[in-house]
Design a protein around this motif. Structure first.
Motif: not given
Length: 529
Positions: A203-229
């Motif tokens: 369960t510890f690793f489920i939480g670790l992987g889950g929040v890492a996925r969310t935060s890193i994917l949010t960063i990746l989306l913000s870095e590959i999409t146009p500023n306006k959207i």
């Protein structure tokens, strides 16, 4: 603006490349939505009492007689073996951890009780098998049940801290795919774990992987999409996680065995794992900032081709071979390093210190409300599946309502309104418990609505109260404080559910001194038998 910013033109068009990444990212968000709340059903504690061979070998006790203490105990076979105690609402209940000592003579004036040394009988009318009932995490082991969601919160804390550091060091793609593999593996292995220790660790690793996925994917989306959207894309990612959470009650109802539930969610993660490996690419911005110029050039050419964007080939060739470009890049990184401040700067300046203390308290309080209401869904009465669905479904309107409120009234007024309304409805819960279960559920749902809105507001304006160079540090401090409070929430709920009439002394559970005076009828039934 950096010297290579003009090379990122392919990212300023939302084309085929971004479409593929966003679709797969949203699928992973929906699949990952149930992860944080699965423990609500996994550690659900069914009504239980001591196992009595005379009652339970080949016989099924009436559910009504099993759960509700009848007004006339002489008609109850359970009363011959199980004491009656006062529950949390001072209502009579069968004791869940003690039974009458069968060696006691019926003619004696004293009636002694002993702990459940033969195991427990669980009321599973829905054919529910939880980790609590399978591993007998009740009575003297009952503290192990809230430790499961606490392990999840510990994982969230570790993932919040390590995710950003590892992504900055090794790249977005590698760490993101690693987090997805950790989640998929942890969920799948949990379905076969032979002990409660394995469940807690996984369960510890489920939480670790889950929040890492969310935060890193949010960063990746913000870095590959146009500023306006960019903002819309990242907000939709968070909202779709809430949509995934709404699927959990139905899955838990259809899969009442906790192992099957883990296996099903693990399978869904496995299905999105392959397209993630195929579609997700490294962030071109990260490649450029870390001197991986040849890789950045090749990736930008690929993105330009997919998005049908014309590139300046001369500049791309220069990027890959010009030594001066590399030297300028290193100089730029060193200059950024000089401007980087530490967490200590948040407390060195008086007005910044005041703000971080106030915000930390706010994040702590909101997280206690947000997680406390949801994790307590099993104890609110009514149908626990519908109750939990109501609690998670209000997250969508909560986020949307906070967005429009902050635009109309400003962050300060909006926060005061949302937090005040949340506090009023949550404080009303203990007052309504003796009145009606429906009123309790409605009060909790409204409280969760405004708790979600308050949390969304904190995410929106916390960074705005600090200088740009200290923005990430401010979020880091508040995130750690919020995770600490989230770790404590399951045990706060556990303390609130402890029976008021029992004392725990090692493995032996004895009745309170006031118990015998409240159970004269039960004693008489026991003597006559």
């Amino acid at each position: 603006m950096s010297a290579h910013e003009n090379l990122l033109a392919p990212l300023e068009k939302f084309g085929s490349f971004q479409t593929r990444v966003v679709i797969v990212a949203y699928l992973t968000a929906i699949v990952a939505g149930p992860n944080i709340w699965m423990t609500v059903f996994v550690v659900y504690t069914p009504p239980h009492r001591c196992y009595i061979p005379e009652l339970d070998d080949g016989n099924e006790t009436s559910e009504v007689d099993y759960v509700v203490v009848p007004s006339n105990l002489s008609n109850s076979s359970v009363a011959r073996y199980i004491p009656v105690v006062d529950g949390n609402l001072q209502k009579p209940e069968w004791s869940s951890c003690t039974r009458y000592n069968e060696s006691t003579s019926a003619g004696q004036g004293n009636v002694s009780v002993v702990s459940c040394d033969r195991g427990w009988k669980y009321m599973t009318g829905e054919n529910v098998i939880t980790a609590v009932s399978e591993f007998d995490l009740v009575c003297d082991k009952s503290w192990l049940a809230p430790l499961v969601p606490s392990c999840l919160m510990f994982g969230l804390m570790a993932g919040s801290f390590l995710g950003g550091i590892l992504a900055d060091r090794f790249g977005r793609k590698k760490v993101l795919l690693g987090a997805l593999v950790i989640m998929c593996a942890s969920l799948s292995i949990s379905a076969f774990t032979p002990s409660w220790i394995g469940l807690h660790v996984l369960t510890f690793f489920i939480g670790l992987g889950g929040v890492a996925r969310t935060s890193i994917l949010t960063i990746l989306l913000s870095e590959i999409t146009p500023n306006k959207i960019r903002y819309k894309v990242t907000v939709a990612h968070i909202l779709l996680m809430a949509v995934g959470s709404c699927m959990l009650p139905l899955m838990a109802y259809l899969l009442p065995n906790w192992r099957h539930l883990y296996g099903a969610v693990g399978l869904l993660h496995f299905l999105v794992l392959f397209p993630s490996f195929i579609v997700f690419e490294e962030s071109p911005r990260w490649l450029l900032e870390n001197g991986k110029l040849d890789e950045a050039r090749n990736l930008l050419q690929k993105i330009a081709k997919m998005n049908n964007v014309k590139l300046d080939e001369a500049k791309l060739l220069e990027l890959g071979r010009d030594r001066e470009t590399r030297v300028n890049l290193e100089a730029e990184k060193k200059q950024r390093g000089r401007r980087k401040l530490s967490y200590l700067d948040l407390v060195r300046v008086p007005f910044l210190r005041k703000r971080i203390i106030i915000l930390s308290i706010a994040w702590l309080a909101v997280n206690v409300s947000y997680y406390g209401v949801s994790l307590n869904a099993n104890n609110l009465g009514g149908n626990r599946y519908l109750t939990f669905f109501a609690l998670v479904s209000v997250e969508l309107p909560g986020h949307i309502l906070s967005y429009f409120t902050i635009r109309k009234l400003g962050s300060r007024v909006a926060f005061m309104i949302f937090s005040s309304v949340c506090g009023v409805f949550i404080l009303a819960v203990p007052l309504l418990q003796a009145v009606d279960d429906t009123a309790v559920i409605v009060s909790n749902v409204i409280g969760k609505l405004f708790a979600t809105g308050t949390l969304s507001l904190l995410y929106a304006f916390t960074g705005e109260l600090f200088p740009t160079v200290l923005r990430s540090q401010s979020y880091g401090v508040c995130s750690v404080v919020s995770r600490v409070s989230a770790v404590l929430v399951p045990f706060l709920l556990y303390l609130g559910m402890l029976p008021r009439n029992v004392l725990f002394a090692g493995n032996q559970i004895t009745a309170n001194a006031g118990y015998y005076g409240r159970c004269k009828i039960a004693k008489q039934i026991h003597h006559k038998s």
